[in-house]
Design a protein around this motif. Sequence first.
Motif, PDB file in Angstrom:
ATOM      1  N   GLN A   1       0.199  -1.291   0.093  1.00  0.00           N
ATOM      2  CA  GLN A   1       0.042   0.123  -0.185  1.00  0.00           C
ATOM      3  C   GLN A   1       0.695   1.538  -0.002  1.00  0.00           C
ATOM      4  O   GLN A   1       0.585   1.892  -0.457  1.00  0.00           O
ATOM      5  CB  GLN A   1      -0.973   0.053   1.396  1.00  0.00           C
ATOM      6  N   GLN A   2       1.927   1.229   0.247  1.00  0.00           N
ATOM      7  CA  GLN A   2       2.928   2.712   1.044  1.00  0.00           C
ATOM      8  C   GLN A   2       2.962   2.734  -0.449  1.00  0.00           C
ATOM      9  O   GLN A   2       3.764   3.759  -0.400  1.00  0.00           O
ATOM     10  CB  GLN A   2       3.637   2.534   1.867  1.00  0.00           C
TER      11      GLN A   2
ATOM     12  N   ARG B   1       2.074   1.962  -3.365  1.00  0.00           N
ATOM     13  CA  ARG B   1       1.087   2.141  -4.436  1.00  0.00           C
ATOM     14  C   ARG B   1       1.365   3.926  -4.255  1.00  0.00           C
ATOM     15  O   ARG B   1       0.887   4.601  -4.914  1.00  0.00           O
ATOM     16  CB  ARG B   1      -0.303   1.667  -4.286  1.00  0.00           C
ATOM     17  N   GLU B   2       0.804   4.367  -2.849  1.00  0.00           N
ATOM     18  CA  GLU B   2       1.059   5.598  -2.378  1.00  0.00           C
ATOM     19  C   GLU B   2       1.978   6.407  -3.004  1.00  0.00           C
ATOM     20  O   GLU B   2       1.602   7.390  -3.698  1.00  0.00           O
ATOM     21  CB  GLU B   2       0.730   5.999  -1.149  1.00  0.00           C
ATOM     22  N   GLN B   3       3.248   5.707  -2.974  1.00  0.00           N
ATOM     23  CA  GLN B   3       4.676   6.681  -3.461  1.00  0.00           C
ATOM     24  C   GLN B   3       4.266   6.566  -4.807  1.00  0.00           C
ATOM     25  O   GLN B   3       4.630   8.001  -5.277  1.00  0.00           O
ATOM     26  CB  GLN B   3       5.319   5.964  -2.670  1.00  0.00           C
TER      27      GLN B   3
ATOM     28  N   THR C   1       1.473   6.973  -6.984  1.00  0.00           N
ATOM     29  CA  THR C   1       0.043   8.104  -7.207  1.00  0.00           C
ATOM     30  C   THR C   1       1.103   8.855  -6.835  1.00  0.00           C
ATOM     31  O   THR C   1       1.408   9.871  -8.157  1.00  0.00           O
ATOM     32  CB  THR C   1      -0.781   7.318  -6.141  1.00  0.00           C
TER      33      THR C   1
ATOM     34  N   ALA D   1       4.542  13.349   2.175  1.00  0.00           N
ATOM     35  CA  ALA D   1       4.583  13.024   0.713  1.00  0.00           C
ATOM     36  C   ALA D   1       4.765  14.056   0.374  1.00  0.00           C
ATOM     37  O   ALA D   1       6.591  13.710  -0.346  1.00  0.00           O
ATOM     38  CB  ALA D   1       3.526  12.434   0.406  1.00  0.00           C
TER      39      ALA D   1
END
Length: 405
Positions: free
Chosen positions: A38-39, A41-43, A45, A196
């Motif tokens: 999940q981390q 994927r967020e990075q 994005t 972020a």
Amino acid sequence: MAAPGQPSPQQMAQMAAMQQQFAAEAAKRGMTPEQFAQQQREQLTADAAKLGLTPEQYVAQLRMRAMQAHQKQMEAQRQAQGSPQPGQPQQPQQQQQQQQPGQQGQKGQPQAQQQPQPQQQTHQVPVQPGQPADPKALAVAHFLRSQALKPRTCILDGQRKDMFKVKRAIRAIESPAYAKAAAKKNSLLPPVTDRASAENVFKLLPLSLLALRVSKVDPHEGHNHAKPKNRVKGLWTVKIEQHQETDPMMHYVWLYEGPQWKQKALAAAVVAGIFAVVLFPLWPVMLRQGVWYLSVGMMGLLGLFFAMSIFRLILFCITVFAVPPGLWLFPNLFEDVGFFDSFKPLWGWQESKKKKGKKSKTPAVANTSQDATPSATTTSAEPASAPSATPVKRDLTARVEEVEE
């Protein structure tokens, strides 16, 4: 053979190895594989949004770069090994075997030395070194250089460099000083709103080759000799890592030295001073006389200081026997104080360490004697005190006392 549509055993082994490596990376960061995914994927994005692309387009772009890098690496290996490029005719095996003895006779080297050595793996950074640095990255590097990141010295390719931790750089980017500098001093600093965005600002440094991630290596690893005894404790020998990540506990090394105008000005001043000393005979007469008088005055002050030191020592040696414990002229002359405080007070007596020790012990003896007296004269009417830690010896022998009539 595997059925159509099903992965082969080699592909399944590669997938299992990748899953194990992914799980190990997640465990290293103290997360589960799902949380680590999940981390990531967020990075991904956030990086895609920064470039104005969708995650799918960004992934396709990364794949294209990886394929191009792989192709370049394969071409470099082919050129190093001397193999023909695709589309060129290959020489027969017998002809190659016939050419090898001739080459050995010309060069005079054994065949084992002529075989191509395996190419060492080079660290690949997803940037183009030929491009100039981003002005925003230069602004971030200049700001972080002025902050207290607690850098430590390391050895990179035989040169001393400054190394820092990622968490301190992120903390400085999230600080109010960065927001104040971005609002008033330097408009090139990117805005920071959350964690972020702070990490994205930090990523500008490796993208412009201003700071790169490194890891500790042992320069004597693989050698048979013992480790040298003159190794400097805490001085790491590091190497640049291929993957530039932003884990808080990772170390980065500075490749950005900052503005060099101070070093250039200091070097110019040193050169000018050397030329001025060399050209002293060409100075005007007034300047030469002034320098001569100044040097004589400085030598006179230095001689006066030594004369005063000798005089105060002689005075102390005389007063030690005449008026003990001895008299010091300017007792703070050699103490760690300021210039004017060195001459205050004018004189003082010599302080003895033994007397200080006796003074500190005297009250304790007096207190014990005072405490012992009431305990010896206590009567039965008074309440019994607590037993002392040290037993008291009593004389129980018979005695005859004289009674006065």
